[in-house]
Design an enzyme around this catalytic site. Structure first.
Site, PDB file in Angstrom:
ATOM      1  N   GLU A 126      17.507 -11.400  40.065  1.00 38.88           N
ATOM      2  CA  GLU A 126      16.280 -10.606  39.959  1.00 38.88           C
ATOM      3  C   GLU A 126      16.581  -9.128  40.115  1.00 38.88           C
ATOM      4  OE1 GLU A 126      13.261 -11.809  42.824  1.00 38.88           O
ATOM      5  OE2 GLU A 126      13.888 -13.874  42.515  1.00 38.88           O
ATOM      6  N   CYS A 162      11.770 -11.186  47.904  1.00 31.18           N
ATOM      7  CA  CYS A 162      12.929 -11.035  47.038  1.00 31.18           C
ATOM      8  C   CYS A 162      13.702 -12.353  46.970  1.00 31.18           C
ATOM      9  CB  CYS A 162      13.814  -9.935  47.602  1.00 31.18           C
ATOM     10  SG  CYS A 162      15.191  -9.651  46.552  1.00 31.18           S
TER      11      CYS A 162
END
Ligand code: SAH
Length: 346
Positions: free
Chosen positions: A90, A338
């Site tokens: 990501e 996250c």
């Protein structure tokens, strides 16, 4: 085959056939790191023979964009990329008044095992190459057509557990033959691998170092961060002092506030003591505390601190002239913790 995007200019010069003209390496390097091309065929000022040579001798890994989410509030974009081997990572783009900031991953997964963090679930698959760290910034630049002015290595993974590639990444990103990003606009966040902090200090870079602290005693920190066992707080703080002495760069301490775990007034006072001790020994060692309200991860039981606790915590530190900010929540409508986007798509 070597990933060509991971080679600093001098290494690229060495890696090219000796019969290539000396300026050839610079031309190729500029195609890769200034013009951000995705294939050798776009390097139009090279002869066909040179391009064929590159195709046969080097890899130029590209990503597939699996998913992109954009916040309706502030334009923050979260990107889920698949690497050439299928691993998912990501990256996040945050738009600020002072420019675009990108948060990148340094590994596919993580082996540090922090108990509140989504990236640790499932462990480490592998570390990223310097080229794969760069490509996150390049892909986002191509996607937005806007220059990235700040980079934080705070995505998935522990950057100092991937030391050599991280160093090449910083070198290439700040090279004037590439994107020429000032090292002062690059931040590396670590859970506290002390030996690598010493090593990094000796590189004499101008980057910002952020330390994930999250607790004020070894006993409490060990419950959140297993790395404390190998490098207790005392040792970590010594490494931080060394880093400051060598580089003169202000250190940021990150502290994620978790309800009933590390967010009491006593915790704030202990953190104050820790920081004041640190500053006293080092004659006002400049440092900064970044309070991060926990982003709850569904696989774990931890909850975010209530807003009142966060404010009380901040006020206590400020009373003692400690520089402290609460991390602004960007993209709160798209923002899983996250590492979560990757998990829900794995
Ligand atoms: N391995 C690096 C980068 C990790 S992510 C490090 O440990 O610093 C960047 C920061 O976010 C770290 O401070 C990390 O501890 C914190 N973090 C991770 N998961 C979080 C969560 N769910 N909520 C709040 N902060 C989190």
């Amino acid at each position: 085959m070597t990933d060509i995007k991971s080679l600093p200019l001098l290494s690229l010069q060495d890696a090219l056939a000796s019969d290539e003209k000396p300026y050839r390496a610079r031309q190729i390097y500029e195609w890769l790191h200034k013009h951000l091309v995705e294939s050798f065929s776009e390097m139009t000022n090279l002869s066909r023979a040179t391009r064929t040579y590159l195709v046969e001798n080097f890899e130029l890994p590209v990503f597939t964009l699996e998913k992109m989410q954009e916040s309706a509030f502030d334009g923050t974009r979260k990107y889920l990329f698949a690497l050439a081997d299928g691993n998912l990572i990501e990256s996040v783009l945050m738009k600020y008044k002072h420019g675009n900031s990108v948060c990148i991953s340094s590994q596919a997964g993580c082996r540090m095992g922090c108990t509140f963090c989504a990236s640790a679930i499932g462990g480490l698959n592998r570390s990223l190459t310097a080229g794969e760290m760069l490509e996150q910034i390049y892909a986002i630049t191509r996607n937005t057509n806007e220059r990235v002015s700040n980079v934080v290595v705070m995505g998935i993974g522990e950057p100092l557990d991937n030391y050599d590639e991280l160093l090449n990444f910083i070198k290439i990103l700040s090279d004037y033959n590439g994107l020429n990003l000032s090292q002062r606009n690059i931040t590396v966040s670590t859970c506290g691998l002390s030996p690598e902090i010493y090593r990094l200090a000796d590189e004499m870079l101008q980057i910002n170092l952020a330390i994930s602290l999250h607790a004020t005693t070894d006993e409490k920190r060990l419950k959140l961060m297993p790395v404390t066992k190998a490098y207790p707080l005392d040792e970590l703080m010594k490494a931080c002092k060394y880093y400051f002495k060598k580089t003169g760069r202000r250190i940021t301490f990150e502290y994620s506030l978790i309800n009933n775990i590390n967010d009491s007034k006593e915790d704030a006072m202990e953190l104050k003591d820790l920081i004041l001790r640190f500053r006293k020994q080092e004659r006002l060692l400049p440092c900064h505390i970044n309070l991060i309200p926990l982003n709850p991860v569904k696989e774990h039981d931890f909850c975010a601190s209530p807003a009142k606790n966060v404010l009380d915590f901040k006020n206590i530190l400020e009373k003692y002239q400690i520089n402290v900010t609460i991390r602004r929540e960007m993209g709160s409508d798209i923002d899983g913790a996250c590492g979560q986007l990757r998990r829900t798509n794995a």
